[in-house]
Design a protein around this motif. Sequence first.
Motif, PDB file in Angstrom:
ATOM      1  N   VAL A 178       4.271  10.993   1.361  1.00 52.90           N
ATOM      2  CA  VAL A 178       5.568  10.443   0.972  1.00 52.90           C
ATOM      3  C   VAL A 178       6.597  11.558   0.835  1.00 52.90           C
ATOM      4  O   VAL A 178       6.253  12.736   0.791  1.00 52.90           O
ATOM      5  CB  VAL A 178       5.518   9.741  -0.404  1.00 52.90           C
ATOM      6  N   GLY A 179       7.841  11.151   0.729  1.00 53.39           N
ATOM      7  CA  GLY A 179       8.894  12.094   0.409  1.00 53.39           C
ATOM      8  C   GLY A 179       8.783  12.485  -1.066  1.00 53.39           C
ATOM      9  O   GLY A 179       8.145  11.792  -1.866  1.00 53.39           O
ATOM     10  N   SER A 234       6.743  10.469  -8.512  1.00 54.07           N
ATOM     11  CA  SER A 234       6.530   9.837  -9.816  1.00 54.07           C
ATOM     12  C   SER A 234       5.826   8.486  -9.652  1.00 54.07           C
ATOM     13  O   SER A 234       5.121   8.030 -10.548  1.00 54.07           O
ATOM     14  CB  SER A 234       7.855   9.676 -10.562  1.00 54.07           C
ATOM     15  N   HIS A 235       6.016   7.862  -8.514  1.00 51.89           N
ATOM     16  CA  HIS A 235       5.344   6.578  -8.279  1.00 51.89           C
ATOM     17  C   HIS A 235       3.855   6.788  -8.020  1.00 51.89           C
ATOM     18  O   HIS A 235       3.023   6.000  -8.462  1.00 51.89           O
ATOM     19  CB  HIS A 235       5.978   5.850  -7.090  1.00 51.89           C
ATOM     20  N   VAL A 236       3.552   7.844  -7.301  1.00 53.96           N
ATOM     21  CA  VAL A 236       2.134   8.118  -7.040  1.00 53.96           C
ATOM     22  C   VAL A 236       1.453   8.534  -8.343  1.00 53.96           C
ATOM     23  O   VAL A 236       0.307   8.167  -8.607  1.00 53.96           O
ATOM     24  CB  VAL A 236       1.959   9.183  -5.934  1.00 53.96           C
ATOM     25  N   LEU A 291       4.224  -2.293  -8.292  1.00 53.55           N
ATOM     26  CA  LEU A 291       3.930  -2.938  -7.003  1.00 53.55           C
ATOM     27  C   LEU A 291       3.492  -1.884  -5.983  1.00 53.55           C
ATOM     28  O   LEU A 291       2.575  -2.104  -5.197  1.00 53.55           O
ATOM     29  CB  LEU A 291       5.163  -3.707  -6.496  1.00 53.55           C
ATOM     30  N   GLN A 292       4.140  -0.739  -6.042  1.00 55.43           N
ATOM     31  CA  GLN A 292       3.755   0.336  -5.118  1.00 55.43           C
ATOM     32  C   GLN A 292       2.310   0.784  -5.393  1.00 55.43           C
ATOM     33  O   GLN A 292       1.547   1.038  -4.459  1.00 55.43           O
ATOM     34  CB  GLN A 292       4.725   1.511  -5.259  1.00 55.43           C
ATOM     35  N   ALA A 293       1.952   0.849  -6.658  1.00 48.91           N
ATOM     36  CA  ALA A 293       0.568   1.194  -7.008  1.00 48.91           C
ATOM     37  C   ALA A 293      -0.388   0.153  -6.431  1.00 48.91           C
ATOM     38  O   ALA A 293      -1.455   0.486  -5.907  1.00 48.91           O
ATOM     39  CB  ALA A 293       0.417   1.274  -8.527  1.00 48.91           C
ATOM     40  N   ALA A 294       0.024  -1.107  -6.506  1.00 49.86           N
ATOM     41  CA  ALA A 294      -0.826  -2.170  -5.951  1.00 49.86           C
ATOM     42  C   ALA A 294      -0.946  -2.025  -4.431  1.00 49.86           C
ATOM     43  O   ALA A 294      -2.027  -2.215  -3.869  1.00 49.86           O
ATOM     44  CB  ALA A 294      -0.265  -3.542  -6.325  1.00 49.86           C
ATOM     45  N   VAL A 326      -8.530   7.551  -7.151  1.00 51.18           N
ATOM     46  CA  VAL A 326      -7.310   8.067  -7.768  1.00 51.18           C
ATOM     47  C   VAL A 326      -6.594   8.874  -6.682  1.00 51.18           C
ATOM     48  O   VAL A 326      -7.010   9.976  -6.346  1.00 51.18           O
ATOM     49  CB  VAL A 326      -7.636   8.941  -8.992  1.00 51.18           C
ATOM     50  N   PRO A 327      -5.556   8.294  -6.105  1.00 51.32           N
ATOM     51  CA  PRO A 327      -4.999   8.890  -4.884  1.00 51.32           C
ATOM     52  C   PRO A 327      -4.147  10.138  -5.134  1.00 51.32           C
ATOM     53  O   PRO A 327      -3.578  10.307  -6.206  1.00 51.32           O
ATOM     54  CB  PRO A 327      -4.117   7.764  -4.319  1.00 51.32           C
ATOM     55  N   ASP A 328      -4.083  10.965  -4.111  1.00 49.94           N
ATOM     56  CA  ASP A 328      -3.213  12.138  -4.137  1.00 49.94           C
ATOM     57  C   ASP A 328      -1.979  11.880  -3.295  1.00 49.94           C
ATOM     58  O   ASP A 328      -2.046  11.168  -2.294  1.00 49.94           O
ATOM     59  CB  ASP A 328      -3.944  13.346  -3.536  1.00 49.94           C
ATOM     60  N   ALA A 329      -0.875  12.510  -3.702  1.00 51.47           N
ATOM     61  CA  ALA A 329       0.332  12.444  -2.869  1.00 51.47           C
ATOM     62  C   ALA A 329       0.338  13.641  -1.935  1.00 51.47           C
ATOM     63  O   ALA A 329      -0.257  14.664  -2.226  1.00 51.47           O
ATOM     64  CB  ALA A 329       1.575  12.476  -3.744  1.00 51.47           C
TER      65      ALA A 329
END
Length: 413
Positions: free
Chosen positions: A220-221, A226-228, A205-208, A248-251
């Motif tokens: 993010v913290g 791992s979610h990113v 869901l976070q990816a969405a 393709v996003p970066d954290a």
Amino acid sequence: MGPGAVGPNPRKAGVGLAGEGTVTGPGHPPKDRSVPDRDSPRVGEHQGGTTRTPRPLGEGVLFWERTVANENRRKRILTGDRPTSDAFHLGNYVGTLANRVRLQDEYDTFLLLADLHLLTTRINDLEEVGHNIHELVLDYLSVGIDHEKTTIYLQSLVPEVLELAWIFMSLVSVPRAQRIPTLKEVVRDLKLETASMALLSYPVLQAADILMVKGDLVPVGKDQLSHVELTREIARRFNDTFAPVFPVPDALVGSVASLPGTDGQTKMGKSLGNAILLTDDAETVKRKVMSMYTDPKRVRPDIPGRVQGNPVFTYHDAFNDDKAEVEELKSRYRKGKVGDVEVKQKLVAAMERFLEPIRERRARFAGHEGLVEEIITTGTARAKRECHQTLEEAREAMGLQYFRAMDGGVVTR
Ligand code: TRP
């Protein structure tokens, strides 16, 4: 400046950028191929510096000219918070809020109040959530997030994200989802018997969330990396399987990746009772700082102390804008020439220089009745438009439009 307007950012009190960087997963190239059609103009959206002309495509159908160059299109940030409590703490500030404030001029920023995520661990205790949301938005504004630049929106008002999450779930295997470290942590910390389907799907869901607005950067913290990483995998898999729709996003992790608690524990947490909140009053801050954990071996001020890993100095580094003072204190501390009390008193003073403007701004925004609701309503409308556009592209890429005639060939929702 009207109450709705946001002025210059409050001083960032020495929250430096050192050590900060984008994170790319091991073995992955930092930047990706064929970043998708990020230029597709979006209906009804104002994008600074770009002019677009609507082009009639047929009977009653308006579509936007897809060939219009849109080089000025800014990169996007998406990030969010679960409204689990009604206040941010200093760890949240250095971990992600500071980055959001700093980058909102450069990036088109989306800020999500992730209440659907909350359901994964808290399905039957939602009474406070509305209040939490209200307070967190005031915190955003008080640290300098400008709702004119940052689109603040509420996840449950854009349930369309669940459609994208559902599509993504077919691209992620169960063992892959089970390997996400936060899953085990949550199950352990909340003493759950096992994870629910929703909890297992949480990172999907976070990816969405991220890909729905085509986020390029996700401040993010550290716990969220791992979610990113999963988001990056999903974006690649979707693009490879269907068509290049997603970036393709970066954290991006903050300058102080993890601020220790006042008790010296590695992590600050409101529920751990070791946090200093942005909303704490001067008296509370003083009490918390004066009782902070320092070098335990140093029982007398004339004993040389350890600066490295000492939370009091980590806080000085993060929040004291008087760098010369910090260096001088460190040098005396190492030599056993300063007492803990003085070090802490100077930290209290530095904290006040940092927190007082934030409190003032908060009070000002809080006095403006209806402001938070208005911000969420406006932000949600904008986010919805983005989401519809992205979903349409995703459906088209997949061929999930075999009955498109049903809605007249345009996005009708
Ligand atoms: N999982 C994040 C947290 O617990 C909150 C969140 C939800 C989020 N969706 C997001 C963060 C998208 C970044 C991007 O802090």
